[in-house]
Motif scaffolding. Structure first.
Motif, PDB file in Angstrom:
ATOM      1  N   LYS A 301       0.654  -1.104   0.072  1.00 34.58           N
ATOM      2  CA  LYS A 301       0.147   0.163   0.005  1.00 34.58           C
ATOM      3  C   LYS A 301       0.775   1.282   0.057  1.00 34.58           C
ATOM      4  N   LYS A 302       0.268   2.054  -0.665  1.00 32.79           N
ATOM      5  CA  LYS A 302       1.106   3.575  -0.742  1.00 32.79           C
ATOM      6  C   LYS A 302       1.460   4.381   0.658  1.00 32.79           C
ATOM      7  N   ASP A 303       0.458   4.082   1.466  1.00 29.58           N
ATOM      8  CA  ASP A 303       0.796   4.610   2.949  1.00 29.58           C
ATOM      9  C   ASP A 303       1.857   3.835   3.571  1.00 29.58           C
ATOM     10  N   TRP A 304       2.235   2.661   3.104  1.00 25.66           N
ATOM     11  CA  TRP A 304       3.282   1.881   3.896  1.00 25.66           C
ATOM     12  C   TRP A 304       4.888   2.235   3.642  1.00 25.66           C
ATOM     13  N   ILE A 305       4.802   3.062   2.499  1.00 21.19           N
ATOM     14  CA  ILE A 305       6.160   3.663   2.061  1.00 21.19           C
ATOM     15  C   ILE A 305       6.293   4.793   2.971  1.00 21.19           C
ATOM     16  N   GLN A 306       7.513   4.629   3.817  1.00 20.54           N
ATOM     17  CA  GLN A 306       7.666   5.783   4.650  1.00 20.54           C
ATOM     18  C   GLN A 306       9.279   5.853   4.572  1.00 20.54           C
ATOM     19  N   TYR A 307       9.699   7.317   5.011  1.00 19.08           N
ATOM     20  CA  TYR A 307      11.128   7.642   4.660  1.00 19.08           C
ATOM     21  C   TYR A 307      11.590   8.337   6.103  1.00 19.08           C
ATOM     22  N   LYS A 308      12.738   8.159   6.512  1.00 23.32           N
ATOM     23  CA  LYS A 308      13.301   8.932   7.546  1.00 23.32           C
ATOM     24  C   LYS A 308      14.830   9.234   7.214  1.00 23.32           C
ATOM     25  N   SER A 427       5.523 -12.192   0.459  1.00 23.28           N
ATOM     26  CA  SER A 427       5.842 -12.501   2.149  1.00 23.28           C
ATOM     27  C   SER A 427       6.511 -11.444   2.943  1.00 23.28           C
ATOM     28  N   ILE A 428       7.188 -10.752   2.082  1.00 21.96           N
ATOM     29  CA  ILE A 428       7.533  -9.311   3.009  1.00 21.96           C
ATOM     30  C   ILE A 428       6.624  -8.208   3.089  1.00 21.96           C
ATOM     31  N   SER A 429       5.576  -8.165   2.568  1.00 20.49           N
ATOM     32  CA  SER A 429       4.591  -7.172   2.718  1.00 20.49           C
ATOM     33  C   SER A 429       4.236  -6.711   4.146  1.00 20.49           C
ATOM     34  N   GLY A 430       4.101  -8.040   4.938  1.00 17.53           N
ATOM     35  CA  GLY A 430       3.937  -7.515   6.372  1.00 17.53           C
ATOM     36  C   GLY A 430       4.940  -6.902   7.098  1.00 17.53           C
ATOM     37  N   GLU A 433       3.646  -3.252   6.242  1.00 21.49           N
ATOM     38  CA  GLU A 433       2.357  -3.040   7.131  1.00 21.49           C
ATOM     39  C   GLU A 433       2.610  -2.736   8.455  1.00 21.49           C
ATOM     40  N   ARG A 434       3.727  -3.261   9.168  1.00 21.87           N
ATOM     41  CA  ARG A 434       3.741  -3.005  10.486  1.00 21.87           C
ATOM     42  C   ARG A 434       4.986  -2.098  10.754  1.00 21.87           C
ATOM     43  N   SER A 435       5.199  -1.230   9.694  1.00 24.32           N
ATOM     44  CA  SER A 435       6.245  -0.147   9.847  1.00 24.32           C
ATOM     45  C   SER A 435       7.517  -0.587  10.037  1.00 24.32           C
ATOM     46  N   ALA A 436       8.088  -1.604   9.580  1.00 21.41           N
ATOM     47  CA  ALA A 436       9.265  -2.275   9.960  1.00 21.41           C
ATOM     48  C   ALA A 436      10.300  -1.908   8.653  1.00 21.41           C
TER      49      ALA A 436
END
Length: 502
Positions: A301-308, A427-430, A433-436
Motif C-alpha cells: 500500500k502507498k501509505d506503507w512507504i515511509q522515509y526518515k 511474504s515481505i509485505s507484512g 504493514e507493521r512499519s518495519a
C-alpha cells in the motif's frame, strides 16, 4: 453562418486537405502505358503502394509486425483479426486508412464500416480516410475522382464508383446495412474500449454483445468478410481482451520486444522509447506501451512507504547489498536491481537502490558504487546474488571487471533453493504493514529509489510487471534474517502510524 467551433474545424479540415495536396504531386508527363503498368504493380505490393500514394503518412519504413499483420489480412478473405498494439505503432493509419484503400483498389472492399466506442470517435477516425479521397492528387489521378456521389458526408460517403464508407458507434444498429446488394465486407474496429466503460463489467458485457452480435453479424455469411480489431489493452477487463480468444489471427505488439528493443526499430531508438517510459512513469507506461494495465497498491500500500533520516552506517548490525540481474545475459539492456539494506533495532532500512534498465557492465558498476559508498561511510557490507546466476552466467563478467579495476567485487552466492518469486515478494509485505521498513530520505527523490517504490506499489502476483527491485529486496531481507537470527524470523511489533508516510 458557421459557429466559432465549426469555423475552426473547417479551417483545420482545409489545412489538412492542403497538406495532402502538397505532399502528392503528380507526374503529368507519364505516358498511359507506364501509368497502367505502375498501377498494376502497386496493387500487388502494399509497401510500394503506400510509399507512392501516401508519402506524408509513411515517414518511416513499416515495422516487421505491420508487414505480418497486413499479409494475414490479404491472404485471408474471411476472418477475425485482433491486433493488440501499443500506443504510437500507427495502428489507425495502417488499419484505418492504408489497408482499406489498398483493398478498395484491388476490388476487395465494397462496403466498409469504421467502428469505435462512440459514433463521434468513429467519424473522427474515418475523416482521415475521407481526406485522402478528397485531396490526394496521386490517388485521385490513378483511381478517382472519388467525390461526386450524392452521399458525401462526414460519417457516411459513397465514391463515384459505388464503394461505401460509414462510421458507427457502439450500440448503434447496423442491421440491414447494405450497399446495393453488398453487405459489409470490411469492418475496422479501432479504439473500442474507453476508461469509464472498462470500469463497469456490465457495460463491457453489453459492448461485447453488440460487437460480436449486431456488428459482426452485419457481414454476409459467405463471401468476403474481414473483421479487423485494433487497440491497446487499457484495463483488466476490456472488449479487446475478450476478443482475443475469438480471433482467427491474433498478435500483440508492445513498445519494446522480448529482448528489450523497440518493436518498431525502423522508427524509434531505444533511448527515445526509454525516455517516454521514464516520463510517463511505470504504471501508465505498462498500460499504454505494454498492454499490461495494473492496479497500484494491491499488495504493497502507498501509505506503507515511509522515509526518515537514517543513522550512520557503522551503527547497523548488518548491511547487505543484493543483486537481481534479470534473466538474460545479453549485450543489450534489460531490467536489473541492486538494493542496499541494513538492519537496526528490528527495522529494515533501504539505504540505497539501483533499479532500472541497464547493461551487464552498468550493473556491475552499480555494485562497485554501493561497495564504495558503504566503505567511505565507515560501514561494512556483504554483497549477494543468487548462486546460479553468479556461477553460470556472470562470473566471467565480474572477474574481468575486477581485473580492470585492480580489485574484485566481494560478491557471494545466495545458495538457498528459492520458492516462487511472487510468493517470496508477497511474504515481505507484512514488514511494510507493521512499519518495519524505512526508506532513506536522502535518496527519496532519486530516480532509482522512485523506481523501487513504483515496482513495489505495482506488484501483483501472477501479473507481468517489473519485479527486479522487490525480488532483490526480499533477497536482502532473507540474508539479514539469517545473519542476525540464524534463520529465525525477527519479531515485529504492531503496525503504528507515522507522519513520515507518503
Amino acid at each position: 453562418m458557421l459557429r466559432p467551433g465549426d469555423r475552426h474545424a473547417h479551417v483545420r479540415w482545409e489545412d489538412q486537405l492542403k497538406a495532402i495536396r502538397n505532399a502528392t504531386p503528380v507526374d503529368r508527363h507519364e505516358d498511359a502505358f507506364d501509368r497502367e503498368k505502375r498501377k498494376k504493380e502497386l496493387t500487388q505490393d502494399f509497401e510500394a503502394f503506400c510509399a507512392y500514394y501516401f508519402p506524408h503518412l509513411c515517414l518511416s519504413p513499416f515495422a516487421d509486425f505491420h508487414k505480418k499483420q497486413v499479409r494475414k489480412v490479404l491472404d485471408n478473405q474471411r476472418g477475425v483479426f485482433v491486433w493488440v498494439l501499443a500506443r504510437a505503432q500507427a495502428k489507425s493509419v495502417v488499419n484505418g486508412i492504408l489497408l482499406p484503400l489498398f483493398l478498395m483498389v484491388r476490388g476487395e472492399a465494397r462496403t466498409v464500416l469504421m467502428a469505435s466506442w462512440n459514433e463521434g470517435n468513429a467519424v473522427f477516425l474515418l475523416s482521415d480516410l475521407r481526406a485522402e479521397l478528397e485531396a490526394n492528387q496521386r490517388f485521385n489521378a490513378d483511381w478517382g475522382p472519388f467525390q461526386g456521389s450524392a452521399k458525401w458526408e462526414a460519417g457516411e460517403f459513397v465514391t463515384r464508383d459505388g464503394v461505401y464508407f460509414g462510421a458507427i458507434g457502439s450500440g448503434q444498429s447496423p442491421r440491414g446495412l447494405r450497399n446495393g446488394n453488398c453487405r459489409p465486407d470490411l469492418i475496422i474496429v479501432d479504439d473500442f474500449d474507453e476508461d469509464e466503460q472498462s470500469r463497469n463489467p456490465a457495460r463491457v458485457d453489453a459492448a461485447e454483445e453488440w460487437l460480436f452480435g449486431a456488428l459482426f453479424g452485419a457481414m454476409d455469411i459467405t463471401g468476403r468478410g474481414r473483421f479487423v480489431m485494433v487497440g491497446n489493452i487499457i484495463a483488466e477487463d476490456t472488449v479487446l481482451a475478450r476478443a482475443v480468444p475469438r480471433a482467427d489471427h491474433h498478435m500483440q505488439v508492445n513498445l519494446l520486444d522480448k529482448d528489450g528493443q523497440p518493436s518498431w526499430h525502423q522508427r524509434f531508438t531505444l533511448a527515445e522509447c526509454q525516455s517516454m517510459i521514464d516520463k510517463m512513469g511505470y504504471n501508465l507506461a505498462q498500460r499504454e506501451y505494454f498492454n499490461n494495465p495494473i492496479r497500484a497498491g494491491k499488495v504493497f500500500k502507498k501509505d506503507w512507504i515511509q522515509y526518515k533520516k537514517l543513522p550512520r552506517l557503522n551503527a547497523y548490525r548488518a548491511i547487505v547489498a543484493y543483486l537481481d540481474p534479470g534473466f538474460k545475459k545479453t549485450a543489450t539492456s534489460d531490467s536489473k536491481a541492486w538494493i542496499l539494506v541494513g538492519i537496526r533495532e528490528g527495522e529494515y532500512h533501504i539505504i540505497r537502490a539501483f533499479v532500472g534498465v541497464a547493461s551487464i557492465s552498468e550493473m556491475i558498476a552499480w555494485g562497485y558504487d554501493l561497495n564504495d559508498y558503504v566503505s567511505k561511510k565507515g560501514g561494512a557490507v556483504q554483497l549477494y546474488m543468487e548462486q546460479v546466476f553468479l556461477q553460470d552466467l556472470l562470473f566471467k563478467d565480474f572477474a574481468e571487471e575486477g581485473k580492470k579495476r585492480g580489485a574484485p567485487l566481494p560478491l557471494r552466492g545466495d545458495t538457498r533453493k528459492k520458492p516462487d518469486k511472487d510468493a517470496r515478494i508477497e511474504s515481505i509485505s507484512g514488514y511494510f504493514e507493521r512499519s518495519a521498513v524505512w526508506f532513506n530520505e536522502e535518496f527519496q527523490n532519486e530516480h532509482h529509489m522512485k523506481a523501487l517504490v513504483s515496482q513495489l506499489l505495482n506488484f501483483q502476483p501472477g501479473v507481468k510487471t517489473y519485479k527486479d527491485g522487490p525480488d532483490a529486496l526480499e533477497g536482502a531481507i532473507h540474508i539479514l534474517q539469517g545473519a542476525i537470527t540464524g534463520g529465525a524470523n525477527i519479531h515485529i511489533g504492531q503496525r503504528h502510524k507515522s507522519k513520515h508516510r507518503v
